[in-house]
Design a protein around this motif. Structure first.
Motif, PDB file in Angstrom:
ATOM      1  N   UNK A   1      12.012  -7.401   0.343  1.00  0.00           N
ATOM      2  CA  UNK A   1      11.480  -8.558  -0.394  1.00  0.00           C
ATOM      3  C   UNK A   1       9.967  -8.694  -0.216  1.00  0.00           C
ATOM      4  N   UNK A   2       9.275  -7.543  -0.208  1.00  0.00           N
ATOM      5  CA  UNK A   2       7.811  -7.576  -0.148  1.00  0.00           C
ATOM      6  C   UNK A   2       7.255  -6.896  -1.394  1.00  0.00           C
ATOM      7  N   UNK A   3       5.982  -7.090  -1.647  1.00  0.00           N
ATOM      8  CA  UNK A   3       5.355  -6.453  -2.801  1.00  0.00           C
ATOM      9  C   UNK A   3       5.416  -4.937  -2.630  1.00  0.00           C
ATOM     10  N   UNK A   4       5.710  -4.255  -3.729  1.00  0.00           N
ATOM     11  CA  UNK A   4       5.902  -2.795  -3.666  1.00  0.00           C
ATOM     12  C   UNK A   4       4.663  -2.068  -3.138  1.00  0.00           C
ATOM     13  N   UNK A   5       3.474  -2.567  -3.473  1.00  0.00           N
ATOM     14  CA  UNK A   5       2.245  -1.917  -3.010  1.00  0.00           C
ATOM     15  C   UNK A   5       2.082  -2.036  -1.491  1.00  0.00           C
ATOM     16  N   UNK A   6       2.534  -3.152  -0.942  1.00  0.00           N
ATOM     17  CA  UNK A   6       2.476  -3.326   0.510  1.00  0.00           C
ATOM     18  C   UNK A   6       3.389  -2.313   1.196  1.00  0.00           C
ATOM     19  N   UNK A   7       4.581  -2.155   0.645  1.00  0.00           N
ATOM     20  CA  UNK A   7       5.523  -1.217   1.267  1.00  0.00           C
ATOM     21  C   UNK A   7       5.056   0.223   1.078  1.00  0.00           C
ATOM     22  N   UNK A   8       4.457   0.513  -0.072  1.00  0.00           N
ATOM     23  CA  UNK A   8       3.912   1.854  -0.303  1.00  0.00           C
ATOM     24  C   UNK A   8       2.806   2.152   0.707  1.00  0.00           C
ATOM     25  N   UNK A   9       1.966   1.159   0.986  1.00  0.00           N
ATOM     26  CA  UNK A   9       0.892   1.339   1.967  1.00  0.00           C
ATOM     27  C   UNK A   9       1.474   1.636   3.349  1.00  0.00           C
ATOM     28  N   UNK A  10       2.580   0.964   3.679  1.00  0.00           N
ATOM     29  CA  UNK A  10       3.233   1.196   4.973  1.00  0.00           C
ATOM     30  C   UNK A  10       3.795   2.613   5.046  1.00  0.00           C
ATOM     31  N   UNK A  11       4.420   3.054   3.957  1.00  0.00           N
ATOM     32  CA  UNK A  11       4.973   4.422   3.923  1.00  0.00           C
ATOM     33  C   UNK A  11       3.845   5.439   4.056  1.00  0.00           C
ATOM     34  N   UNK A  12       2.756   5.218   3.317  1.00  0.00           N
ATOM     35  CA  UNK A  12       1.608   6.125   3.380  1.00  0.00           C
ATOM     36  C   UNK A  12       1.025   6.170   4.792  1.00  0.00           C
ATOM     37  N   UNK A  13       0.964   5.010   5.431  1.00  0.00           N
ATOM     38  CA  UNK A  13       0.411   4.938   6.787  1.00  0.00           C
ATOM     39  C   UNK A  13       1.225   5.795   7.750  1.00  0.00           C
ATOM     40  N   UNK A  14       2.543   5.641   7.706  1.00  0.00           N
ATOM     41  CA  UNK A  14       3.384   6.401   8.639  1.00  0.00           C
ATOM     42  C   UNK A  14       3.460   7.880   8.253  1.00  0.00           C
TER      43      UNK A  14
ATOM     44  N   UNK B   1      -5.778  -1.378  20.533  1.00  0.00           N
ATOM     45  CA  UNK B   1      -5.143  -2.645  20.167  1.00  0.00           C
ATOM     46  C   UNK B   1      -5.064  -2.780  18.648  1.00  0.00           C
ATOM     47  N   UNK B   2      -6.131  -2.361  17.966  1.00  0.00           N
ATOM     48  CA  UNK B   2      -6.127  -2.406  16.511  1.00  0.00           C
ATOM     49  C   UNK B   2      -5.084  -1.471  15.923  1.00  0.00           C
ATOM     50  N   UNK B   3      -4.956  -0.311  16.540  1.00  0.00           N
ATOM     51  CA  UNK B   3      -3.950   0.667  16.097  1.00  0.00           C
ATOM     52  C   UNK B   3      -2.543   0.104  16.281  1.00  0.00           C
ATOM     53  N   UNK B   4      -2.288  -0.497  17.435  1.00  0.00           N
ATOM     54  CA  UNK B   4      -0.968  -1.081  17.703  1.00  0.00           C
ATOM     55  C   UNK B   4      -0.648  -2.195  16.716  1.00  0.00           C
ATOM     56  N   UNK B   5      -1.664  -2.996  16.394  1.00  0.00           N
ATOM     57  CA  UNK B   5      -1.448  -4.078  15.429  1.00  0.00           C
ATOM     58  C   UNK B   5      -1.063  -3.520  14.063  1.00  0.00           C
ATOM     59  N   UNK B   6      -1.738  -2.444  13.650  1.00  0.00           N
ATOM     60  CA  UNK B   6      -1.428  -1.833  12.353  1.00  0.00           C
ATOM     61  C   UNK B   6      -0.014  -1.254  12.355  1.00  0.00           C
ATOM     62  N   UNK B   7       0.339  -0.584  13.431  1.00  0.00           N
ATOM     63  CA  UNK B   7       1.692  -0.016  13.546  1.00  0.00           C
ATOM     64  C   UNK B   7       2.736  -1.119  13.450  1.00  0.00           C
ATOM     65  N   UNK B   8       2.537  -2.197  14.205  1.00  0.00           N
ATOM     66  CA  UNK B   8       3.506  -3.299  14.213  1.00  0.00           C
ATOM     67  C   UNK B   8       3.593  -3.982  12.851  1.00  0.00           C
ATOM     68  N   UNK B   9       2.439  -4.148  12.201  1.00  0.00           N
ATOM     69  CA  UNK B   9       2.411  -4.807  10.891  1.00  0.00           C
ATOM     70  C   UNK B   9       3.132  -3.962   9.848  1.00  0.00           C
ATOM     71  N   UNK B  10       2.823  -2.668   9.808  1.00  0.00           N
ATOM     72  CA  UNK B  10       3.451  -1.784   8.828  1.00  0.00           C
ATOM     73  C   UNK B  10       4.933  -1.568   9.144  1.00  0.00           C
TER      74      UNK B  10
END
Length: 252
Positions: free
Chosen positions: A35-48, A18-27
């Motif tokens: 229109x999000x902070x660049x560091x947030x989007x970078x974290x999403x790219x790194x995650x995937x 469930x935690x994994x699914x939440x992270x996937x959905x959030x990222x």
């Protein structure tokens, strides 16, 4: 005691999933927003990029190509990172990229990924499959997609399905007509002279550049005009038309 441990282990696994699914959905929401902070989007790219599941990772990394950040340096770095992440999945990424090409209106970066993984012939085949040969005149997004696809064909040496491209030679959109004529005349296309020749006699201002491409192709390939009856009354500055239908350029 063993049953108690197994129940605890099962709860722990469900909690982790469930935690994994939440992270996937959030990222997944963050990576496709401009229109999000660049560091947030970078974290999403790194995650995937770190994700092993190709069906999830590749799909969401492809979504980063659907928009451009106003900061061109940031935009380029993020797209390069997403591209590297996609390529890391190797052959598993190919069908996902091909499927995405049908859905997206931004095809340039997905094509880069496909070229790295599959080669030019498969890229051209994928482009062929993206052309919409139906009635799309009143759907501007589909018109633009067709135009973008046509523009990419000239980037590759491999010859595409010219029959599909010839379909657009008399399209309502001048840009699409021009792109189709340019591809057909560049790649050969002698079998489509019946669709090209009318432009030699077309004096409409909106078709001027298409006419020029056709004339240059007739000169280059030494194609002959079939409608000889109309040649005698046709005067085209810069060109000479013989009685046999041969087009040549003249100086002065």
């Amino acid at each position: 005691m063993i049953q108690l441990f197994e129940r605890w282990l099962e709860r722990w696994r469900r909690h982790r999933e469930k935690g994994y699914e939440k992270r996937v959905n959030a990222y997944a929401k963050v990576i496709r927003k401009d229109n999000v902070h660049k560091q947030e989007r970078k974290a999403a790219i790194d995650f995937f990029c770190m994700l092993e599941d190709s069906s999830i990772a590749v799909l969401h990394l492809l979504k980063r190509f659907d928009f451009s950040d106003e900061n061109s340096i940031v935009d380029s770095k993020e797209k390069e990172a997403a591209l590297a992440g996609i390529i890391s999945h190797g052959q598993d990424a190919i069908p996902i990229i091909k499927d995405y090409l049908h859905k997206t209106e931004r095809i340039a970066w997905p094509l880069k990924a496909l070229l790295k993984l599959a080669g030019e012939e498969e890229v051209v085949s994928a482009l062929d499959a993206c052309l919409d040969l139906g009635k799309v005149d009143f759907d501007q997004s589909k018109v633009e997609k067709n135009f973008d696809v046509l523009c990419h064909f000239l980037d590759y040496e491999h010859i595409p399905n010219l029959a599909n491209i010839a379909h657009f030679i008399d399209d309502r959109d001048e840009r699409i007509r021009y792109a189709a004529v340019e591809i057909v005349t560049e790649k050969g296309g002698k079998e489509y002279l019946s669709k090209l020749e009318p432009y030699i006699f077309d004096e409409l201002a909106e078709n001027t550049r298409i006419r020029n491409v056709v004339l240059e192709a007739y000169v280059r390939h030494k194609w002959l005009i079939k409608d000889l009856d109309r040649i005698s009354s046709l005067k085209i500055p810069g060109y000479s038309l013989s009685s046999k239908g041969l087009v040549t350029k003249v100086s002065g």
